[in-house]
Each structure stands twice: as C-alpha cells, then as structure tokens.
Design an enzyme around this catalytic site. Structure first.
Site, mmCIF file in Angstrom:
data_model
loop_
_atom_site.group_PDB
_atom_site.id
_atom_site.type_symbol
_atom_site.label_atom_id
_atom_site.label_comp_id
_atom_site.label_asym_id
_atom_site.label_seq_id
_atom_site.Cartn_x
_atom_site.Cartn_y
_atom_site.Cartn_z
ATOM 1 N N ASP A 1 -6.802 37.502 116.394
ATOM 2 C CA ASP A 1 -6.586 37.843 114.985
ATOM 3 C C ASP A 1 -7.630 38.863 114.526
ATOM 4 O O ASP A 1 -7.323 39.814 113.817
ATOM 5 C CB ASP A 1 -6.659 36.563 114.145
ATOM 6 C CG ASP A 1 -5.713 35.509 114.693
ATOM 7 O OD1 ASP A 1 -4.501 35.697 114.589
ATOM 8 O OD2 ASP A 1 -6.197 34.515 115.284
ATOM 9 N N HIS B 1 -5.398 29.746 113.048
ATOM 10 C CA HIS B 1 -4.640 30.768 113.788
ATOM 11 C C HIS B 1 -3.172 30.575 113.409
ATOM 12 O O HIS B 1 -2.400 29.927 114.116
ATOM 13 C CB HIS B 1 -4.840 30.612 115.296
ATOM 14 C CG HIS B 1 -3.910 31.488 116.089
ATOM 15 N ND1 HIS B 1 -3.980 32.862 116.065
ATOM 16 C CD2 HIS B 1 -2.868 31.193 116.902
ATOM 17 C CE1 HIS B 1 -3.032 33.363 116.829
ATOM 18 N NE2 HIS B 1 -2.339 32.369 117.351
ATOM 19 N N ARG C 1 -6.814 42.197 116.034
ATOM 20 C CA ARG C 1 -5.660 42.800 115.349
ATOM 21 C C ARG C 1 -6.107 43.406 114.016
ATOM 22 O O ARG C 1 -5.705 44.526 113.651
ATOM 23 C CB ARG C 1 -4.602 41.720 115.079
ATOM 24 C CG ARG C 1 -3.835 41.290 116.321
ATOM 25 C CD ARG C 1 -3.045 40.015 116.027
ATOM 26 N NE ARG C 1 -2.114 39.710 117.113
ATOM 27 C CZ ARG C 1 -1.494 38.535 117.238
ATOM 28 N NH1 ARG C 1 -1.717 37.571 116.365
ATOM 29 N NH2 ARG C 1 -0.665 38.339 118.233
HETATM 30 P P1 NAX Z 1 3.931 30.543 128.588
HETATM 31 O O1 NAX Z 1 5.055 29.696 128.105
HETATM 32 O O2 NAX Z 1 4.224 31.837 129.280
HETATM 33 O O3 NAX Z 1 2.988 29.698 129.557
HETATM 34 C C1 NAX Z 1 2.586 28.407 129.264
HETATM 35 C C2 NAX Z 1 2.293 27.732 130.568
HETATM 36 O O4 NAX Z 1 1.739 26.451 130.277
HETATM 37 C C3 NAX Z 1 3.538 27.503 131.434
HETATM 38 O O5 NAX Z 1 3.303 28.003 132.742
HETATM 39 C C4 NAX Z 1 3.701 25.995 131.406
HETATM 40 O O6 NAX Z 1 4.273 25.482 132.602
HETATM 41 C C5 NAX Z 1 2.250 25.561 131.249
HETATM 42 N N1 NAX Z 1 2.079 24.174 130.826
HETATM 43 C C6 NAX Z 1 2.858 23.442 129.991
HETATM 44 N N2 NAX Z 1 2.394 22.186 129.938
HETATM 45 C C7 NAX Z 1 1.305 22.125 130.726
HETATM 46 C C8 NAX Z 1 0.395 21.100 131.082
HETATM 47 N N3 NAX Z 1 0.529 19.862 130.617
HETATM 48 N N4 NAX Z 1 -0.609 21.386 131.926
HETATM 49 C C9 NAX Z 1 -0.762 22.637 132.434
HETATM 50 N N5 NAX Z 1 0.081 23.647 132.145
HETATM 51 C C10 NAX Z 1 1.081 23.400 131.294
HETATM 52 O O7 NAX Z 1 2.994 30.784 127.293
HETATM 53 P P2 NAX Z 1 1.883 31.878 127.068
HETATM 54 O O8 NAX Z 1 2.525 33.104 126.501
HETATM 55 O O9 NAX Z 1 1.040 32.013 128.250
HETATM 56 O O10 NAX Z 1 1.087 31.187 125.853
HETATM 57 C C11 NAX Z 1 0.326 30.011 126.061
HETATM 58 C C12 NAX Z 1 -0.104 29.404 124.739
HETATM 59 O O11 NAX Z 1 -0.963 30.298 124.035
HETATM 60 C C13 NAX Z 1 1.047 29.097 123.785
HETATM 61 O O12 NAX Z 1 0.830 27.826 123.198
HETATM 62 C C14 NAX Z 1 0.885 30.165 122.722
HETATM 63 O O13 NAX Z 1 1.446 29.766 121.488
HETATM 64 C C15 NAX Z 1 -0.599 30.284 122.670
HETATM 65 N N6 NAX Z 1 -1.167 31.479 122.024
HETATM 66 C C16 NAX Z 1 -2.294 31.325 121.295
HETATM 67 C C17 NAX Z 1 -2.950 32.387 120.729
HETATM 68 C C18 NAX Z 1 -4.194 32.204 119.937
HETATM 69 O O14 NAX Z 1 -4.696 33.193 119.386
HETATM 70 N N7 NAX Z 1 -4.753 30.995 119.797
HETATM 71 C C19 NAX Z 1 -2.408 33.765 120.846
HETATM 72 C C20 NAX Z 1 -1.448 33.921 121.961
HETATM 73 C C21 NAX Z 1 -0.528 32.769 122.192
HETATM 74 O O15 NAX Z 1 0.522 32.845 121.269
#
Ligand code: NAX
Length: 325
Positions: free
Chosen positions: A158, A186, A161
């Site tokens: 954030d 966030h 950005r």
């Molecule tokens: P993806 O859906 O591409 O990847 C998530 C991964 O987590 C998958 O490979 C899934 O199998 C794995 N996963 C699910 N449950 C799990 C568990 N119990 N143990 C280990 N792995 C597990 O998401 P991605 O684009 O990589 O985003 C990941 C997270 O970051 C999301 O929750 C997203 O909302 C969050 N974000 C947070 C941001 C922030 O500023 N705090 C910004 C970016 C992003 O949106």
C-alpha cells in the site's frame, strides 16, 4: 558461513513465484550469508512445488544453501529465522467476507500453534495472506513463544502504491519521496497520509497539491489499487506484492532511513486499540521497530484512522470464538 532459514507458505502460489526469486537474487543479506529456503504448501500442490524447486536450482543462485519442499508445517517452520505467511484461501465467488475470515483464521491458527513449538523464539513473522492484519492477530494469540514485536503484517504494498501514484502526479522520482505512510488495515479503509510527506526533504510541493485531488483521487485510488490491478490483469497483484514483501523484509533486517508502514500490535498515542494489528508510521533502527508517536493528526486524518480501526475491531469480533481457544 552464516545460514538463515526462510520459510514461505503458499509457496506454489502466485506471489511466491516472484518472491522466492527476488529473495535469492537480492541483497538483503550480506555475501557471507547462505539461505535455506523452506517451501510449504498443501498436499495437492506438492507437484507444483517440485517444479518450483527445479527452477530455483536452475537459477544457480550463489546465495542458496538448500531447498526444502513440504506439506508438513512442522518441517517447514523448524528453526526458521524468517517466516513469510503468504498462503491463504482466496475468496471464492459468492463467499462472504466473514466466511473467508473464519476459513483463513483456522489456517493461521493451526500454523501458529506449530510455529510456537518448532520455530526459533527470535523468528520474525511477516503475515501476508488476507485478511493480513487479523491473521496476524491470530498468529500473535497462538504463538506466544514469539514476542509480539516479531510479528508484523504487510502494508508496504500500500505504501509503495501510494508513493508511485504521488510520484506520477508530481513528476518526481519515487526515491525523492519520504514520510508517506499508510495507516490502518490492508483494505479499502486504509488511510494513505500525505500530511508529513516530503519531496527531497522539502514539504512545499506536497503542500501545493489540491485537497480535492487528495480526497477524491489519491486516497480512493490507493485504497482500491488492488481491485484496479485485478480488473486489468484478471488476477490479483503478485509481482508487486512480492516486491513489497522484499522491501518489508529488507527494512526488518537492515533498518530504514524512511518511515515504514507495517501492521503492528502496540500501545500508541493515537487512541488506537492495542489489541489489533494496525499500520502506523514506524521508525526502524538497529532492526527495532517503534511507532513515531509525535505526529499531530488533523480532524480528517483522525476520522479516516478511526474508520479503519472500527473495521479491524469488527474483523476481530468475527474471529473472537477462535481467539477464546
Ligand atoms: P494464490 O492463490 O496464487 O496462492 C496461495 C497459495 O496458498 C496456494 O498455492 C495455496 O495452495 C496455498 N495454501 C492454501 N492453504 C494453505 C495452507 N494451509 N498451508 C500452506 N499453503 C496454503 O494467492 P497469491 O496471489 O499468492 O496470494 C496469497 C495471499 O496474499 C492471498 O491471501 C492474498 O489475498 C494475499 N495478499 C496480501 C497482500 C497484502 O498486502 N497483505 C497483497 C497481495 C495479496 O493480495
């Protein structure tokens, strides 16, 4: 040789696919440090993790010590120095925010219990998976062996950005901008705050900006930047999120010359609850994080900040039953 163990969860996902390579090719750690990278994902993703491992090997990174791929959290978190909690369930179609909060809360609860048992007490935990600030609260609750000060949630995306949008507006380089911080959650209630922002150490350019632009364009654009990326890319921010995690980790390891935005749970002078992870203007010196408690808030700033606090208190109420365990 000094070895650091970095664990990344959600390692088969989109953010991790950029993050792993940024960390291993980057310069956060000095040349005599080798990195063991522990990659955790769920069992169905083990095949993908194997492909990621081969790609990491094919980069022949000088900094790489070894790679562990696993679906076992105890193996992934064992003796870890830095734990990057990226893995979470995405919000599916028709899913309510409360359901997402509860689903992800249970993932972070299980992981925190294991972190508490097997990670180093000095481990630094960065929570990224959404809702990041509230997931950090769960980690803090269930990983009591880790000091609260070692748990932060990602707000740097954030902040980055906000800097880039301001840099485009003023036609000034990003590195000339300082003291631009983002308060709160966030989420769309976050408050990117230009009140103290400087360009090359001077406030005159920012002071000349029309308030209408700040209120009607700048603040909402930063708040909704994630949705804007999804609209164009069809997927959520991944490379920029990875870059922000890199910046956040770098600030923790090497401190920072500028004010940083991170979610932390602390007593503060801004009348914000010390029972939630909230982003404040932070100063990081010798890897110690402290809140800059000296800022004077305008009435408008205070209103924005309180709105974000109210949202975080609501999120905490939704997961209250989990926090009773
Ligand atoms: P993806 O859906 O591409 O990847 C998530 C991964 O987590 C998958 O490979 C899934 O199998 C794995 N996963 C699910 N449950 C799990 C568990 N119990 N143990 C280990 N792995 C597990 O998401 P991605 O684009 O990589 O985003 C990941 C997270 O970051 C999301 O929750 C997203 O909302 C969050 N974000 C947070 C941001 C922030 O500023 N705090 C910004 C970016 C992003 O949106």
């Amino acid at each position: 040789m000094n070895k650091q163990i970095i664990t990344i969860t959600g390692a088969a996902g989109n953010i991790a696919y950029s993050l792993i390579f940024r960390i291993l090719s980057g310069s956060i750690f000095s040349d005599n440090v080798k990195i063991q990278i522990n990659l955790l994902d769920i069992t169905p993703a083990l095949g993908i993790l194997k492909g990621v491992k081969y790609e990491i090997e094919d980069c022949a990174f000088e900094k790489l010590d070894s790679i562990i791929i696993t679906d076992k959290p105890d193996e992934a978190f064992a003796d870890s120095d830095y734990i990057l909690l990226v893995g979470a369930k995405p919000r599916s179609k028709g899913m309510q925010r409360a359901d997402l909060l509860l689903d992800n809360a249970s993932i972070f609860q299980k992981q925190a219990i294991i972190i508490n048992e097997v990670a180093k007490k000095t481990s630094q935990i960065i929570v990224v998976g959404n809702p990041a600030n509230t997931n950090a609260l769960i980690v803090q609750h269930f990983a009591k062996n880790i000091p609260d000060e070692n748990i932060t949630s990602l707000m740097r995306l954030d902040q980055n950005r906000a800097k880039s949008i301001l840099s485009n507006k003023l036609k000034q380089t990003v590195d000339s901008i300082s003291r631009l911080i983002v308060w709160g959650n966030h989420s769309a209630t976050q408050y990117p705050d230009l009140t103290n922002t400087l360009i090359s150490g001077d406030d005159s350019l920012v002071k000349k900006i029309d308030m209408t632009w700040i209120i009607e364009t700048f603040i909402p654009r930063v708040q909704k930047r994630g949705a804007e990326i999804i609209e164009h890319r069809g997927k959520s921010s991944a490379a920029s999120a990875a870059s922000a995690i890199y910046d956040h980790l770098n600030a923790l390891v090497n401190s920072s010359n500028d004010w940083e935005s991170m979610g932390v749970m602390r007593s503060n002078d801004y009348d914000i609850s010390n029972e939630i992870f909230f982003s404040y203007p932070l100063i990081i010196e010798n890897s110690i994080i402290s809140i800059n408690n000296d800022l004077k808030l305008t009435d408008d700033s205070f209103k924005y900040i309180k709105e974000s606090e109210a949202e975080l208190l609501t999120e905490r109420n939704i997961i209250r039953s989990i926090l009773k365990d």
